[in-house]
Design a protein around this motif. Structure first.
Motif, PDB file in Angstrom:
ATOM      1  N   GLN A 104     -17.413  36.846  79.395  1.00 18.97           N
ATOM      2  CA  GLN A 104     -17.511  38.145  78.738  1.00 18.97           C
ATOM      3  C   GLN A 104     -18.187  39.170  79.641  1.00 18.97           C
ATOM      4  OE1 GLN A 104     -15.990  38.786  75.829  1.00 18.97           O
ATOM      5  NE2 GLN A 104     -15.240  36.699  76.017  1.00 18.97           N
ATOM      6  N   GLY A 105     -18.072  40.443  79.284  1.00 20.92           N
ATOM      7  CA  GLY A 105     -18.565  41.542  80.111  1.00 20.92           C
ATOM      8  C   GLY A 105     -20.027  41.434  80.491  1.00 20.92           C
ATOM      9  N   ARG A 106     -20.907  41.182  79.529  1.00 19.78           N
ATOM     10  CA  ARG A 106     -22.340  41.099  79.823  1.00 19.78           C
ATOM     11  C   ARG A 106     -22.645  39.919  80.744  1.00 19.78           C
ATOM     12  NH1 ARG A 106     -26.952  43.254  79.042  1.00 19.78           N
ATOM     13  NH2 ARG A 106     -28.851  42.093  78.651  1.00 19.78           N
ATOM     14  N   GLU A 107     -22.010  38.802  80.473  1.00 20.61           N
ATOM     15  CA  GLU A 107     -22.213  37.622  81.309  1.00 20.61           C
ATOM     16  C   GLU A 107     -21.702  37.877  82.732  1.00 20.61           C
ATOM     17  OE1 GLU A 107     -21.296  32.820  81.292  1.00 20.61           O
ATOM     18  OE2 GLU A 107     -20.277  34.116  79.853  1.00 20.61           O
ATOM     19  N   ARG A 108     -20.546  38.509  82.868  1.00 21.64           N
ATOM     20  CA  ARG A 108     -20.014  38.841  84.193  1.00 21.64           C
ATOM     21  C   ARG A 108     -20.984  39.746  84.947  1.00 21.64           C
ATOM     22  NH1 ARG A 108     -14.481  37.871  85.197  1.00 21.64           N
ATOM     23  NH2 ARG A 108     -14.459  39.537  86.726  1.00 21.64           N
ATOM     24  N   HIS A 109     -21.551  40.718  84.230  1.00 20.69           N
ATOM     25  CA  HIS A 109     -22.530  41.635  84.818  1.00 20.69           C
ATOM     26  C   HIS A 109     -23.745  40.849  85.332  1.00 20.69           C
ATOM     27  CE1 HIS A 109     -24.941  45.356  85.134  1.00 20.69           C
ATOM     28  NE2 HIS A 109     -25.918  44.588  84.690  1.00 20.69           N
ATOM     29  N   GLU A 110     -24.298  39.991  84.511  1.00 21.51           N
ATOM     30  CA  GLU A 110     -25.484  39.220  84.886  1.00 21.51           C
ATOM     31  C   GLU A 110     -25.212  38.299  86.067  1.00 21.51           C
ATOM     32  OE1 GLU A 110     -26.796  37.331  81.289  1.00 21.51           O
ATOM     33  OE2 GLU A 110     -27.399  39.249  80.389  1.00 21.51           O
ATOM     34  N   VAL A 111     -24.053  37.654  86.073  1.00 14.45           N
ATOM     35  CA  VAL A 111     -23.694  36.771  87.185  1.00 14.45           C
ATOM     36  C   VAL A 111     -23.523  37.585  88.466  1.00 14.45           C
ATOM     37  CG1 VAL A 111     -21.887  35.245  88.092  1.00 14.45           C
ATOM     38  CG2 VAL A 111     -22.713  34.952  85.745  1.00 14.45           C
ATOM     39  N   ALA A 112     -22.872  38.746  88.373  1.00 14.51           N
ATOM     40  CA  ALA A 112     -22.666  39.594  89.552  1.00 14.51           C
ATOM     41  C   ALA A 112     -23.998  40.047  90.136  1.00 14.51           C
ATOM     42  CB  ALA A 112     -21.804  40.800  89.194  1.00 14.51           C
TER      43      ALA A 112
END
Length: 106
Positions: free
Chosen positions: A2-10
């Motif tokens: 999901q968007g928030r998870e992708r942001h945190e991983v990036a």
């Protein structure tokens, strides 16, 4: 992912802040050559679109895709591939971390 998870991983992968990238990509002219969703006016057709970068195997067709390679490519692409058409823009490593975070977050 999901968007928030992708942001945190990036952010974790690059140490950058993806929220700062659109302004940087505009300032350094990335959209003159690349289409970049999320960056106003970035509709270039000279080079490939900067989408789905996390899923790509290579960066610039020559470097294995990793956060370190992405940051190095953004800063000085000709150090990795001397014959590339992509210019060195003068972007700093810290700024390149933000751009890499943006590209990996999408």
């Amino acid at each position: 992912m999901q968007g928030r998870e992708r942001h945190e991983v990036a952010v974790a992968l690059t140490g950058g802040d993806p929220r700062r990238a659109p302004e940087l990509m505009t300032r350094y002219g990335c959209g003159g050559c690349h289409t970049i969703p999320g960056v106003p006016g970035a509709d270039g057709k000279v080079a490939g679109p900067l989408t789905d970068m996390r899923e790509r195997v290579f960066i610039g067709g020559v470097a294995r895709n990793s956060p370190q390679a992405m940051i190095a490519w953004i800063v000085d692409p000709r150090a990795i591939s001397p014959r590339t058409a992509m210019p060195a823009t003068g972007i700093t490593e810290a700024e390149a971390r933000n751009v890499a975070a943006f590209l990996y977050a999408r």
